[in-house]
Design a protein around this motif. Sequence first.
Motif, PDB file in Angstrom:
ATOM      1  N   TYR A  13     -19.355  15.886   8.227  1.00  0.00           N
ATOM      2  CA  TYR A  13     -17.900  15.901   8.393  1.00  0.00           C
ATOM      3  C   TYR A  13     -17.500  16.807   9.555  1.00  0.00           C
ATOM      4  O   TYR A  13     -16.681  16.428  10.393  1.00  0.00           O
ATOM      5  CB  TYR A  13     -17.214  16.359   7.102  1.00  0.00           C
TER       6      TYR A  13
ATOM      7  N   TYR B 118     -10.663  16.667   4.038  1.00  0.00           N
ATOM      8  CA  TYR B 118     -11.980  17.126   3.599  1.00  0.00           C
ATOM      9  C   TYR B 118     -11.968  17.390   2.090  1.00  0.00           C
ATOM     10  O   TYR B 118     -12.910  17.006   1.381  1.00  0.00           O
ATOM     11  CB  TYR B 118     -12.394  18.384   4.358  1.00  0.00           C
TER      12      TYR B 118
ATOM     13  N   THR C 257     -20.851  17.867   4.284  1.00  0.00           N
ATOM     14  CA  THR C 257     -20.007  18.817   5.019  1.00  0.00           C
ATOM     15  C   THR C 257     -20.449  18.952   6.467  1.00  0.00           C
ATOM     16  O   THR C 257     -19.601  18.976   7.372  1.00  0.00           O
ATOM     17  CB  THR C 257     -20.013  20.183   4.310  1.00  0.00           C
TER      18      THR C 257
ATOM     19  N   HIS D 142      -7.092  17.538   8.470  1.00  0.00           N
ATOM     20  CA  HIS D 142      -8.480  17.297   8.089  1.00  0.00           C
ATOM     21  C   HIS D 142      -8.952  18.243   6.989  1.00  0.00           C
ATOM     22  O   HIS D 142      -9.883  17.887   6.252  1.00  0.00           O
ATOM     23  CB  HIS D 142      -9.397  17.333   9.302  1.00  0.00           C
TER      24      HIS D 142
END
Length: 123
Positions: free
Chosen positions: A44, A80, A41, A76
């Motif tokens: 990202y 994600y 995460t 996104h």
Amino acid sequence: MTKETAYEILRFGMVGAFSTALHYGIYWVLQHWIEVNVAYTIGYALSFLANYWLSAHFTFHKQVSVSNGVGFGGAHLVNYGLHMVLLNLFLWVGLSNEVAPLAVYAIAIPVNFILVRLVFRRT
């Protein structure tokens, strides 16, 4: 396919390669010290910022704006979610922490191109 679309896909690929390498590099370093999902995460999120700026200016020749920022963020957010589901699926089936993200990218990057292209074509 038009020449402009082909160049757009090429520019998207260049930005995507950079953003993916940035994401993977951050993830690879962090996953040695913190939980894999948290490392993924963080990678990202940081690559998202670079990806947005480069996608707007280089790939689609647009200015950064609230409209395309919200659209890009929404695309996104979906991306994600796809990344996290796939990452955990690939880890569950036995891929290593180092290899699982590469399998995720193979699926998620083409999906992301379609979503991001829709955002920048509408703004």
